[in-house]
Design an enzyme around this catalytic site. Structure first.
Site: not given
Ligand code: NAD
Length: 293
Positions: A57, A101, A124
């Protein structure tokens, strides 16, 4: 011996194209906004798979011109410590996206932390406000993996309207939001899950079949309707005598299903890179909207 006939839905190539466009978009916006977009990925502990995802990422961020404000916490980090960092990032004007995460160590409450992220920085797309907007069909930040699946279908001009789409898996991360996105595009949607009886009888009805389970070889050739579109969300690491270090496979028995499907995604190189591209796209969306706020 039969050969693969299915056309490949190349998520890696599409992700690169999207990232290329985002880079140009950021360059154009930067002059007016006066700063680059920022994404903060919070990671706790040293899970090697998570570390690899975070590296990916951050690398993708660098490539398109998004500044990383990532923080790495030791395994024993407390809920209060993470919570206060989220509050700090919520207030930081240089940060447009925040994500935690997963998975987190067992002593931490991931859902509570997700609730603390400002909905307009929820890169997200998993905050209840954004999931609620999805249910209502309002614009908002969309969860990355399902959004990536929808982009792939669009890129290959695969119409969803009126088709029977079968999603296997009902997680809040993939299955549920994906079912809603397919519904939004007028598919007839079935969601199968661990308690579904006779999975094959359901998957065989699918014009578009999207397994998101986490079980290698769950979907075999006999479970797929000829000429179906098969999008494999699963990512599983398998270790065998040929690959002692492990290799990544999806939920679909690729070689045999590719003999009957019309389109299929590879693993790796299918939905995985699209998830990252959608994360960057969400960050840029928040960046653009931060200026209008
Ligand atoms: P999860 O464990 O939260 O959910 C799995 C779902 O599968 C559950 O809803 C369960 O009901 C269903 N299920 C379990 N066994 C089943 C069976 N035998 N038959 C039918 N359904 C069954 O997992 P998740 O977070 O939704 O992830 C699913 C898979 O997708 C995993 O392999 C994960 O690694 C992968 N994933 C990939 C990406 C990507 O970018 N490609 C992103 C997220 C998750």
């Amino acid at each position: 011996m039969s050969v693969a006939t299915a056309k490949i839905l190349d998520g890696k190539a599409l992700a690169q194209k999207i990232q290329h466009n985002l880079k140009a978009q950021i360059q154009a916006l930067q002059e007016t906004i006066g700063r680059s977009p920022g994404l903060a990925v919070l990671m706790v502990g040293d899970n090697p798979a998570s570390a690899a995802y975070v590296r990916n990422k951050e690398k993708a961020c660098t490539q398109v011109g998004i500044t990383s404000f990532g923080r790495h916490f030791p395994d024993h980090a407390s809920q209060a410590e993470l919570s206060s960092v989220i509050q700090e990032l919520n207030q930081d004007n240089r940060v447009d996206g925040i994500l935690v995460q997963l998975p987190l160590p067992k002593h931490l409450d991931a859902v509570a932390l997700l609730h603390e992220i400002k909905p307009n920085k929820d890169a997200d797309g998993l905050h209840p406000t954004n999931l609620g907007k999805l249910v209502r069909g309002e614009s908002g930040l969309r969860s990355c993996t399902p959004a990536g699946v929808m982009e792939l279908l669009k890129e290959y001009n695969i119409s969803v309207q009126g088709k029977h789409a079968v999603v296997v898996g009902r997680s809040i991360l993939v299955g549920k939001p994906l079912a809603l996105m397919l519904l939004e595009e007028n598919a007839t949607v079935t969601v199968a899950h661990s308690r579904t009886v006779d999975l094959g009888s359901i998957t065989r009805q699918a014009d578009i079949l999207i397994p998101a389970v986490g079980k290698p070889n769950l979907i075999t050739k006999e479970m797929v309707k000829p000429s179906a579109v098969v999008i494999d969300v699963g990512i599983n690491r398998v270790v065998d005598q040929f690959t002692p270090k492990g290799r990544l496979v999806g939920d679909v028995a690729f070689d045999e299903v590719a003999q009957v499907a019309e389109y299929i995604t590879p693993v790796p190189g299918g939905v995985g890179p699209m998830t990252v591209a959608m994360l960057l796209q969400n960050t840029v969306w928040s960046y653009q909207n931060s200026e209008m706020a």
